[in-house]
Each structure stands twice: as C-alpha cells, then as structure tokens.
Design a protein around this motif. Structure first.
Motif, mmCIF file in Angstrom:
data_model
loop_
_atom_site.group_PDB
_atom_site.id
_atom_site.type_symbol
_atom_site.label_atom_id
_atom_site.label_comp_id
_atom_site.label_asym_id
_atom_site.label_seq_id
_atom_site.Cartn_x
_atom_site.Cartn_y
_atom_site.Cartn_z
ATOM 1 N N LYS A 1 0.855 -1.192 0.000
ATOM 2 C CA LYS A 1 0.000 0.000 0.000
ATOM 3 C C LYS A 1 0.888 1.238 0.000
ATOM 4 C CE LYS A 1 -2.863 2.659 3.140
ATOM 5 N NZ LYS A 1 -3.358 2.744 4.525
ATOM 6 N N ILE A 2 0.846 1.988 -1.111
ATOM 7 C CA ILE A 2 1.693 3.178 -1.217
ATOM 8 C C ILE A 2 0.902 4.474 -1.020
ATOM 9 C CG2 ILE A 2 3.288 2.010 -2.773
ATOM 10 C CD1 ILE A 2 2.046 3.869 -5.024
ATOM 11 N N GLN A 3 -0.430 4.381 -1.058
ATOM 12 C CA GLN A 3 -1.228 5.605 -1.031
ATOM 13 C C GLN A 3 -2.609 5.294 -0.483
ATOM 14 O OE1 GLN A 3 -4.087 6.474 -3.039
ATOM 15 N NE2 GLN A 3 -4.162 8.585 -2.320
ATOM 16 N N SER B 1 0.681 9.106 1.644
ATOM 17 C CA SER B 1 1.601 8.537 0.661
ATOM 18 C C SER B 1 2.799 7.961 1.397
ATOM 19 C CB SER B 1 2.085 9.609 -0.326
ATOM 20 O OG SER B 1 1.033 10.055 -1.156
ATOM 21 N N GLY C 1 -3.223 1.373 -4.089
ATOM 22 C CA GLY C 1 -3.566 2.647 -3.472
ATOM 23 C C GLY C 1 -4.997 3.005 -3.800
ATOM 24 N N ILE D 1 -3.827 6.262 -6.874
ATOM 25 C CA ILE D 1 -2.384 6.401 -7.055
ATOM 26 C C ILE D 1 -2.040 7.681 -7.812
ATOM 27 C CG2 ILE D 1 -0.351 5.315 -8.112
ATOM 28 C CD1 ILE D 1 -1.533 2.617 -7.425
ATOM 29 N N GLN E 1 -2.775 10.388 -6.900
ATOM 30 C CA GLN E 1 -2.484 11.379 -5.870
ATOM 31 C C GLN E 1 -1.310 10.965 -4.981
ATOM 32 O OE1 GLN E 1 -6.725 11.926 -4.406
ATOM 33 N NE2 GLN E 1 -6.258 14.052 -4.938
ATOM 34 N N TYR E 2 -0.521 10.008 -5.463
ATOM 35 C CA TYR E 2 0.716 9.664 -4.755
ATOM 36 C C TYR E 2 1.663 10.853 -4.851
ATOM 37 C CZ TYR E 2 4.991 7.249 -3.401
ATOM 38 O OH TYR E 2 6.152 6.892 -2.773
ATOM 39 N N GLN E 3 2.159 11.364 -3.745
ATOM 40 C CA GLN E 3 2.817 12.674 -3.728
ATOM 41 C C GLN E 3 4.311 12.656 -4.030
ATOM 42 O OE1 GLN E 3 2.140 13.075 0.802
ATOM 43 N NE2 GLN E 3 3.914 14.388 0.448
ATOM 44 N N TYR E 4 4.935 11.472 -4.107
ATOM 45 C CA TYR E 4 6.391 11.442 -4.261
ATOM 46 C C TYR E 4 6.855 11.075 -5.671
ATOM 47 C CZ TYR E 4 6.160 11.577 0.820
ATOM 48 O OH TYR E 4 5.886 11.927 2.115
ATOM 49 N N PHE F 1 5.174 8.772 -8.801
ATOM 50 C CA PHE F 1 4.926 7.348 -8.925
ATOM 51 C C PHE F 1 6.022 6.624 -9.699
ATOM 52 C CE2 PHE F 1 2.728 3.868 -11.264
ATOM 53 C CZ PHE F 1 2.505 3.039 -10.177
ATOM 54 N N CYS G 1 -1.208 8.103 -14.571
ATOM 55 C CA CYS G 1 0.090 7.683 -14.041
ATOM 56 C C CYS G 1 1.001 7.132 -15.142
ATOM 57 C CB CYS G 1 -0.100 6.611 -12.963
ATOM 58 S SG CYS G 1 -0.677 7.260 -11.385
#
Length: 358
Positions: free
Chosen positions: A128-130, A151, A176, A179, A181-184, A186, A211
């Motif tokens: 789970k990344i997000q 994130s 997620g 994903i 909205q993954y901030q770092y 993707f 993405c």
C-alpha cells in the motif's frame, strides 16, 4: 493449538487497499501473540466496503452474522460502510478510516507470511503506497469515506520491500486508493524499487491512466522482465460526455493514445495484445444520462483496445455524490437495457474468466 492460545479471524471486503490494511492489522495481532483461525476466534477483524450498495450490504450482513455466531468474540470493524447500521450491536468496536490509518502507520505497509492471507501462499505482497482521495468523481463515495491523504515515502517503500523479499516474497502488488495522488512521483517510486531491491516482479492492482507517462513507459523498456505485462487501467466509459459527467480527469483521446503507447513497447513475452501486454479495466454501464450512443462509444472503445479482463458495474447511486442528484433527475434506464449493456461489454473482451458485477 493450546486451549489458551489467543486467536483471531480477519475478513476483508472491497479493494486491495483494504486487503493490504487487513494484512497489516492482522500483523499487529500476530505480534501480540494471536494466531489466525477460522473457528471460534477471540477477535474478529472486519474491513468493510461501500463502493457499491451491494458491497455495503454484504459487509453489514457479515458483521451481523458474526455477532450472532460468535457472541463471545470481540469484533473490530473498519472500512467505508455506514456504521450507523451496526452501532447498537454488542461486542462491536468501530475504527473509522482515519483511526485505522493512525493505527497502521507505524508498520509502513509491512507485514509477514504469518498473516495467512490469500496472496502470501504464492509469495505475493500487497504494498500500500497511497490512501485517501479528493478527486470527487461524481459517482464515487470514497472521498467522503477516505478524505485523509497518505503517501508512503520512497525510502520507506524500499525498506518495506527489502523486508518482504527477506521474508520470501517474490512479487509485490502496488496498491492505493488513488495512485494519481501519490505525492512522491509514482514513476520514481517504481524505479527506486527496481534499482534498490531484489524483488523479482512488480505488478499493479489498478493504475490510473494519468500515471502512465513517458517516465513510466520507459521503465518497461529498461526493465522488461521485472514489471508485470498485465495492467488494469480503469476507464469507466468511452463516451466523452459521460467521462466529463463522471468528473474523470481524461478523455477518450487520452485513453486511446495511452494504450497505443503501451502496445508499441517491445516486450519479450508471448501472448497478450500489442507488445506482449494484456489489459484489464472497469466499466460502469447505466450512468445517469447515458444514451445508446454513449454506450456504443464505450463498446467500440473496448473493442478497439482489446481488454482481456473487464469488471462491469451497473451504476449504483451512492449517498452525497453529484451523480446521485443527476440519477434522481434523469430518465431511468430499464433493467433489461442495463443487463444487455453489461453483457455486451463483457462479451467483447479477449478470453479471460471474469463475470459482470450484478
């Protein structure tokens, strides 16, 4: 198992984010000396879903069933269901999603084989990344249920995957809530996992079309054997009118261009479409104001792309969403037409065992 051994039962509904969280939740209990069981548990974990009316009903009914079958068990409930329907039940403790996030945060998405989930026996790990979403697609209840954005930082993701590899996992499944909205970044995350860990295969539970940029596509060119050749990319509709009403951040031209880019990637894998890829997607039929022409646009787009797996959902009005207001003020689409549209989408995919959602 001794008579004094503490036990638990973990039950999950809904998305793979829920599955990953249920696994982490289970790990907390294992670290406290509990063992998983399928009968007479001391503790029951239920992670609920409300993405559709049917999913929420199944979640609530299962909780009520456990209350009757295991009156002496402590039942911990979380997820996205409407907990007003169970708040008066005995032995129930409710953890809202934000409370669950705090509980699980220290684990940094990590767990071990001991949780005995449906993936671990094949050495697949849910990363789970997000979590959280504020996109507010007009049909979706998730932003009302999971507004807090989370994130997993790239260094922590690398650390978690290294630990999973050491524990014997050979594949990680990236997951997620949104994903997009993954901030770092993707693509930077995936490259770091490829470069800094020995994980054999990275696959994706569901990947938003936005993405899939040039950086992501170049990863498939550089690491052709360590990235899954199956991509599940939800498009929901092939009609620009409906996509706009859904408040989805793309259009049909973007969809076609993205899949064409993927098909043009040379891949040393036999089968699939294009350069060795196979694709899955989610389609909603019967969205409010969907005409026969809108549906035909969706059908033609699915035929053009050539999906091997399609989750077909009949539109389900959810509380507080903009689409519900549109639904209440639009002509109702007869059930027979909804069934025909579902079947037509389902039939126009490449061979793959999958059934439409009721």
């Amino acid at each position: 198992m001794s008579s004094t051994q503490k036990t638990f039962l973990a039950v999950n509904f809904g998305c793979r984010v829920n599955m990953a969280e249920t696994n982490q939740w289970s790990q907390i209990l294992i670290d406290q000396g509990y063992l998983p069981t399928k009968s007479n548990p001391d503790i029951i974990l239920v992670n609920t879903c409300s993405i559709t009316k049917k999913g929420e009903k199944e979640s609530i009914n299962k909780i009520k069933f456990f209350c009757q079958k295991y009156p002496k068990s402590k039942i911990y409930v979380s997820g996205c269901a409407n907990f007003e329907k169970i708040k008066d039940l005995k032995n129930i403790s409710i953890f809202k999603n934000d409370q669950k996030e705090k509980l699980l945060k220290e684990l940094q998405s990590s767990y071990t084989h001991h949780i005995n989930d449906k993936f671990s026996h094949t050495n697949r790990f849910l990363l789970k990344i997000q979590s959280g979403c504020n996109q507010f697609c007009s049909y979706c209840i998730v932003p009302f249920k999971r507004p807090q954005l989370f994130s997993l930082p790239i260094p922590q993701a690398v650390k978690t995957v290294k630990k999973a590899v050491k524990d014997g996992y050979r594949e990680i499944i990236i997951t997620g809530v949104n994903i997009d909205q993954y901030q770092y970044d993707f693509s930077d995350l995936i490259k770091s996992l490829l470069d800094q860990t020995n994980i054999k295969l990275i696959s994706f539970g569901s990947i938003p079309i936005n993405c899939i940029d040039d950086k992501f596509i170049n990863l498939f060119k550089s690491y052709p054997h360590r990235l899954s050749h199956f991509l599940h990319i939800p498009i929901q509709s092939g009609s620009d009118k409906i996509i706009k009403l859904m408040n989805r951040p793309y259009n049909s031209k973007k969809i076609v261009n993205t899949f064409n880019q993927l098909k043009n990637i040379p891949r040393p894998i036999k089968g699939g479409v294009g350069g060795g890829f196979s694709f899955g997607t989610d389609i909603i039929v019967g969205f409010p104001a969907e005409t026969d022409k809108d549906f035909q646009n969706t059908l033609k787009l699915c035929q053009k792309i050539g999906f091997s797996k399609i989750h077909v959902f009949k539109y389900s009005p959810r509380p507080n969403t903009k689409a519900r207001i549109l639904f209440e003020n639009s002509p109702k689409i007869p059930k027979e037409i909804l069934k025909d549209r579902s079947n037509l989408i389902f039939q126009n995919k490449l061979p793959f065992h999958q059934t439409p959602e009721n």
